[in-house]
Design a protein around this motif. Structure first.
Motif, mmCIF file in Angstrom:
data_model
loop_
_atom_site.group_PDB
_atom_site.id
_atom_site.type_symbol
_atom_site.label_atom_id
_atom_site.label_comp_id
_atom_site.label_asym_id
_atom_site.label_seq_id
_atom_site.Cartn_x
_atom_site.Cartn_y
_atom_site.Cartn_z
ATOM 1 N N PHE A 265 -0.894 -0.787 -4.241
ATOM 2 C CA PHE A 265 0.523 -0.885 -4.269
ATOM 3 C C PHE A 265 0.537 0.678 -3.384
ATOM 4 O O PHE A 265 0.937 1.661 -2.768
ATOM 5 C CB PHE A 265 1.824 -0.813 -5.386
ATOM 6 C CG PHE A 265 2.943 -0.052 -4.770
ATOM 7 C CD1 PHE A 265 3.901 -0.943 -3.784
ATOM 8 C CD2 PHE A 265 3.615 0.834 -5.094
ATOM 9 C CE1 PHE A 265 4.963 -0.229 -3.482
ATOM 10 C CE2 PHE A 265 4.088 1.743 -4.732
ATOM 11 C CZ PHE A 265 5.466 1.317 -4.163
ATOM 12 N N LEU A 266 -0.568 1.846 -5.137
ATOM 13 C CA LEU A 266 -0.808 2.736 -4.782
ATOM 14 C C LEU A 266 -1.456 3.253 -3.421
ATOM 15 O O LEU A 266 -1.176 4.406 -2.804
ATOM 16 C CB LEU A 266 -0.930 3.494 -5.667
ATOM 17 C CG LEU A 266 -1.062 4.956 -6.207
ATOM 18 C CD1 LEU A 266 -0.085 6.001 -6.263
ATOM 19 C CD2 LEU A 266 -1.518 5.581 -7.895
ATOM 20 N N GLU B 60 -2.136 -4.849 -8.861
ATOM 21 C CA GLU B 60 -1.325 -4.954 -7.484
ATOM 22 C C GLU B 60 -0.964 -3.405 -7.376
ATOM 23 O O GLU B 60 -0.476 -2.705 -6.659
ATOM 24 C CB GLU B 60 0.113 -5.853 -8.077
ATOM 25 C CG GLU B 60 1.080 -5.396 -7.591
ATOM 26 C CD GLU B 60 0.892 -5.920 -5.880
ATOM 27 O OE1 GLU B 60 -0.065 -5.964 -4.972
ATOM 28 O OE2 GLU B 60 1.456 -4.726 -5.250
ATOM 29 N N GLU B 61 -0.629 -2.721 -8.645
ATOM 30 C CA GLU B 61 -0.013 -1.405 -8.750
ATOM 31 C C GLU B 61 -1.127 -0.170 -8.313
ATOM 32 O O GLU B 61 -0.924 0.416 -7.061
ATOM 33 C CB GLU B 61 0.538 -0.646 -10.312
ATOM 34 C CG GLU B 61 1.216 -1.506 -10.639
ATOM 35 C CD GLU B 61 1.553 -0.363 -11.786
ATOM 36 O OE1 GLU B 61 1.872 0.923 -11.884
ATOM 37 O OE2 GLU B 61 2.245 -1.003 -12.866
ATOM 38 N N ILE C 163 0.385 3.127 0.194
ATOM 39 C CA ILE C 163 1.674 4.017 0.220
ATOM 40 C C ILE C 163 0.167 5.820 0.250
ATOM 41 O O ILE C 163 1.167 6.488 1.051
ATOM 42 C CB ILE C 163 2.774 4.246 -0.957
ATOM 43 C CG1 ILE C 163 2.304 4.217 -1.738
ATOM 44 C CG2 ILE C 163 3.086 3.119 -0.443
ATOM 45 C CD1 ILE C 163 3.428 4.769 -3.283
ATOM 46 N N THR C 164 -0.505 5.902 -0.272
ATOM 47 C CA THR C 164 -0.745 6.997 -0.209
ATOM 48 C C THR C 164 -1.711 6.977 1.266
ATOM 49 O O THR C 164 -1.676 8.663 2.009
ATOM 50 C CB THR C 164 -1.726 7.946 -0.977
ATOM 51 O OG1 THR C 164 -3.134 6.519 -1.807
ATOM 52 C CG2 THR C 164 -0.870 7.838 -2.925
ATOM 53 N N MET D 93 -2.016 -4.204 -13.171
ATOM 54 C CA MET D 93 -2.994 -3.086 -12.733
ATOM 55 C C MET D 93 -3.452 -3.251 -10.912
ATOM 56 O O MET D 93 -3.630 -2.148 -10.735
ATOM 57 C CB MET D 93 -3.984 -2.759 -13.207
ATOM 58 C CG MET D 93 -3.383 -2.782 -14.904
ATOM 59 S SD MET D 93 -3.023 -0.873 -15.081
ATOM 60 C CE MET D 93 -4.088 -0.173 -13.903
#
Lengths: 225, 225
Positions: free
Chosen positions: B87-88, B83-84, B91-92, B81
């Motif tokens: 990551f999110l 890491e996600e 990129i955003t 979680m």
DNA sequence: TATACCATACTTGTATACAAGTGCACCATA
DNA sequence: TATGGTGCACTTGTATACAAGTATGGTATA
């Protein structure tokens, strides 16, 4: 609202959520429609509590607007929301397919291969109605391969803003070039070719270009501003 | 759980949501802690219904795990979680600051300028506790300038996964280089210099690098796997 | 006729009661 | 002592009752 029966183990809340999402996406519940907790709970044959929990969740995603003591309404199509959903889909899809190129395994290839093969089969048989579901599954599988499945799930409700507008397009893209796109994406992932993969995602999303003016001219009452 | 008083117009549900988020983020509610709807509703002096609505929402973001008829628990720290979320955010944030370079206006500059000026003021006065709030506001303002404020809001709950781990770092980054980062980002946006802006975002997020192993060795019982 | 007002029938928000399932402590029994 | 069963105290899920606010339509009045 169109209702079907509750799954065996499904909670009343999940059932309500599933029905609401389906009906909003399919435009069976039209933008601007007044909904009432009493009315819907009666239609679904559940009590207000679980229905309300579902409504509150969709309100958080701006799919329903709640005006306390006045009423609740299916949200009008808000071009800003559609644009944000589209933006988010593009940047996450591209980043995720790049990651998929790094993380791809034999099992991952098999997962995607099975899906695309089925799409090609149904396309050759003209059973195009089966392809929509497989399309969604294919994209989800890419997220799974990239180990970003939570992101997919978190975004899925928001994407309804984008998808219901596509459903309004007078001529939904009924040509099934998308199947070829998926085949090409799969090959790019297998080759770990990030550049091509990203190009394919952008091309693919470009097919869902929507003509807002045209839709608006047909259904001006569905739009917010 | 630490509670304060309900705002005047705040609904019981929003109050519960606010308290839960604060206590989870601050680790006052520790990962793995059993919570009960009865207990918490008593602590907050509200009934189970609005509290439950808040819990269900946080469960959707995987911050709380509900096991029907058994109990509910503050989610353990799940590296996947975290890491996600990370990551999110990366990129955003990068895509949004690029968009901000395109969409920046005089009002937008004023908004960001006021914020950074305040940060610099508080930093010079050593009032560093004020900076955390301004930090969050600054990032949100970039999303507002880029007209992507819904995305910020949708992601904010998910980012708690990331932020509570930062709060666990033995030495949270107490050097306030972040203020300099923000000044540099603002200048890049004013110059519409996307390349520099993106580099700054990546450098900035790099400061929040967390040493999972170190944290895990101190608090293994907080981790899922 | 026009207007002010009030009852009423809605709405959502909250509190509470009940249903169904789980786990543990305690006790009886072998 | 060890073991098996049973009841009780919890849990979340759902249904329902009540509170408070809003809009509307009818009615009385000027």
């Amino acid at each position: 609202m169109i209702t079907d029966t509750k799954y065996p183990r499904e909670t009343a809340r999940d059932y309500a959520l599933r029905m609401l999402k389906e009906n909003i996406l399919s435009l069976e519940l039209k933008p601007g429609t007044a909904i009432s907790e009493n009315e819907l709970s009666a239609a679904l044959k559940i009590s207000r509590t679980p229905l309300r929990e579902a409504i509150v969740e969709l309100a958080k995603a701006y799919l329903i607007e709640i005006y306390p003591q006045k009423g609740s309404f299916i949200s009008l199509i808000d071009p800003k929301m559609v644009e944000e959903a589209r933006f988010l889909r593009r940047i996450t899809d591209t980043a995720v397919i790049e990651t998929a190129c790094d993380e791809i395994t034999d099992e991952g290839i098999a997962l995607l291969e099975d899906n695309v093969a089925l799409q090609e089969y149904y396309l050759s048989k003209g059973m195009t109605d089966k392809i929509f579901e497989l399309d969604n599954q294919f994209h989800k599988s890419i997220y799974v391969v990239a180990k970003k499945d939570i992101i997919y799930e978190i975004h899925s409700t928001l994407m309804i803003h984008f998808d219901r507008v596509r459903n309004l397009s007078v001529e939904t893209v009924k040509d099934f070039k998308v199947v070829g796109d998926h085949r090409a994406m799969l090959e790019a992932i297998k080759n770990k070719d990030k550049k091509t993969a990203v190009e394919l995602v952008n091309k693919h999303l470009g097919r869902y270009q929507i003509d807002e003016k045209e839709i608006r001219s047909h259904r001006p009452e569905y739009f917010k501003a």
